[in-house]
Design an enzyme around this catalytic site. Structure first.
Site, PDB file in Angstrom:
ATOM      1  N   GLU A 135      -9.102   9.981  22.496  1.00  0.00           N
ATOM      2  CA  GLU A 135      -7.906  10.526  23.023  1.00  0.00           C
ATOM      3  C   GLU A 135      -7.239   9.910  24.340  1.00  0.00           C
ATOM      4  O   GLU A 135      -6.307  10.043  24.743  1.00  0.00           O
ATOM      5  CB  GLU A 135      -7.982  11.945  23.144  1.00  0.00           C
ATOM      6  CG  GLU A 135      -8.025  12.777  22.051  1.00  0.00           C
ATOM      7  CD  GLU A 135      -9.493  12.935  21.326  1.00  0.00           C
ATOM      8  OE1 GLU A 135      -9.679  13.093  20.012  1.00  0.00           O
ATOM      9  OE2 GLU A 135     -10.335  12.659  21.936  1.00  0.00           O
ATOM     10  N   GLY A 188     -26.267   7.735  14.293  1.00  0.00           N
ATOM     11  CA  GLY A 188     -26.780   7.224  12.978  1.00  0.00           C
ATOM     12  C   GLY A 188     -25.744   6.724  11.927  1.00  0.00           C
ATOM     13  O   GLY A 188     -26.040   6.085  10.994  1.00  0.00           O
ATOM     14  N   THR A 189     -24.528   6.905  12.485  1.00  0.00           N
ATOM     15  CA  THR A 189     -23.394   6.345  11.752  1.00  0.00           C
ATOM     16  C   THR A 189     -22.394   5.277  12.492  1.00  0.00           C
ATOM     17  O   THR A 189     -22.603   5.263  13.573  1.00  0.00           O
ATOM     18  CB  THR A 189     -22.278   7.523  11.308  1.00  0.00           C
ATOM     19  OG1 THR A 189     -21.946   8.019  12.356  1.00  0.00           O
ATOM     20  CG2 THR A 189     -23.339   8.677  10.750  1.00  0.00           C
ATOM     21  N   VAL A 242     -17.678   9.849  27.439  1.00  0.00           N
ATOM     22  CA  VAL A 242     -19.075   9.511  26.998  1.00  0.00           C
ATOM     23  C   VAL A 242     -19.086   9.639  25.338  1.00  0.00           C
ATOM     24  O   VAL A 242     -18.615  10.254  24.921  1.00  0.00           O
ATOM     25  CB  VAL A 242     -20.098  11.035  27.485  1.00  0.00           C
ATOM     26  CG1 VAL A 242     -21.374  10.750  26.822  1.00  0.00           C
ATOM     27  CG2 VAL A 242     -19.570  11.125  28.691  1.00  0.00           C
ATOM     28  N   PHE A 270     -12.179   2.250  34.259  1.00  0.00           N
ATOM     29  CA  PHE A 270     -12.638   2.297  32.906  1.00  0.00           C
ATOM     30  C   PHE A 270     -14.255   2.971  33.506  1.00  0.00           C
ATOM     31  O   PHE A 270     -15.135   2.556  33.644  1.00  0.00           O
ATOM     32  CB  PHE A 270     -13.173   1.056  32.243  1.00  0.00           C
ATOM     33  CG  PHE A 270     -13.865   1.163  30.794  1.00  0.00           C
ATOM     34  CD1 PHE A 270     -12.646   1.556  29.820  1.00  0.00           C
ATOM     35  CD2 PHE A 270     -15.130   1.013  30.497  1.00  0.00           C
ATOM     36  CE1 PHE A 270     -13.245   1.579  28.579  1.00  0.00           C
ATOM     37  CE2 PHE A 270     -15.559   1.253  29.332  1.00  0.00           C
ATOM     38  CZ  PHE A 270     -14.815   1.456  28.338  1.00  0.00           C
ATOM     39  N   ILE A 297     -22.160   8.457  22.637  1.00  0.00           N
ATOM     40  CA  ILE A 297     -23.539   8.278  22.397  1.00  0.00           C
ATOM     41  C   ILE A 297     -23.713   7.841  21.146  1.00  0.00           C
ATOM     42  O   ILE A 297     -23.237   8.386  19.956  1.00  0.00           O
ATOM     43  CB  ILE A 297     -24.418   9.401  22.845  1.00  0.00           C
ATOM     44  CG1 ILE A 297     -24.187   9.932  24.122  1.00  0.00           C
ATOM     45  CG2 ILE A 297     -25.957   9.179  22.449  1.00  0.00           C
ATOM     46  CD1 ILE A 297     -24.930  11.263  24.804  1.00  0.00           C
ATOM     47  N   HIS A 322     -19.612   5.541  13.527  1.00  0.00           N
ATOM     48  CA  HIS A 322     -18.655   6.470  14.305  1.00  0.00           C
ATOM     49  C   HIS A 322     -18.774   5.919  15.687  1.00  0.00           C
ATOM     50  O   HIS A 322     -17.611   5.624  16.467  1.00  0.00           O
ATOM     51  CB  HIS A 322     -18.995   7.830  14.434  1.00  0.00           C
ATOM     52  CG  HIS A 322     -18.123   8.359  15.215  1.00  0.00           C
ATOM     53  ND1 HIS A 322     -18.386   9.401  16.354  1.00  0.00           N
ATOM     54  CD2 HIS A 322     -16.848   9.166  14.975  1.00  0.00           C
ATOM     55  CE1 HIS A 322     -17.418   9.886  16.840  1.00  0.00           C
ATOM     56  NE2 HIS A 322     -16.325   9.990  15.865  1.00  0.00           N
TER      57      HIS A 322
END
Length: 159
Positions: free
Chosen positions: A59, A85-86, A80, A113, A82, A88
């Site tokens: 966002e 396993g995908t 943040v 940034f 992190i 994403h």
């Protein structure tokens, strides 16, 4: 912060610079550290800031753009992300990075940034400006944004 030493950081006068700190709320400990570091640096530089919370890093670009269009001199994006396993992680990281870069170019205003893209939680704790952290990326993002705003103000006077 590459290319700038402590002496360079001390020479910035942010008096009169209005900053929108757009802060993702995902991962309370790391996000809180980033925000606290950003607020410390705003105060140290003599700038003023308004904190605008958002749910997460995805966002950030749209809210930063709206804040800059509504009169802020600079914005700082804190978030943040992190790795999991995908895919994403890659999608959100790219969207935040590309989006914030586009916002800075489209508005002609600086965007600090402070989005941490991490392989694991410990990397974030090390970079969030918390007690025991090795780095303070929230403060660094504010410093970059305020410094750039000051440079742009000087360039506009020269033009």
């Amino acid at each position: 912060m590459s290319g700038a030493g402590a002496a360079d950081r001390d020479q910035v006068d942010g008096t009169g610079v209005r900053v929108a700190i757009v802060a993702g709320q995902w991962h309370e400990a790391i996000a809180g550290g980033l925000l606290a570091g950003a607020q410390r640096e705003i105060e140290r530089l003599g700038a003023s800031a308004e904190v605008i919370p958002v749910p997460g890093s995805f966002e950030l670009p749209v809210v930063v753009k709206t804040a800059l269009e509504s009169g802020f001199d600079a914005a700082v994006a804190l978030g943040v992300i992190i790795r999991g396993g995908t895919p994403h992680f890659e999608y959100v990281s790219d969207a935040a990075t590309s989006g914030l870069t586009s916002v800075a170019i489209e508005t002609g205003k600086p965007v600090g940034f402070g989005v941490l893209t991490l392989d694991d939680e410990q990397q974030g704790l090390d970079r969030a400006g918390l007690p025991g952290s090795k780095e303070d990326k929230g403060a660094e993002a504010v410093h970059a944004a305020v410094s750039t705003a000051v440079i742009l103000q000087k360039l506009r006077v020269l033009a």
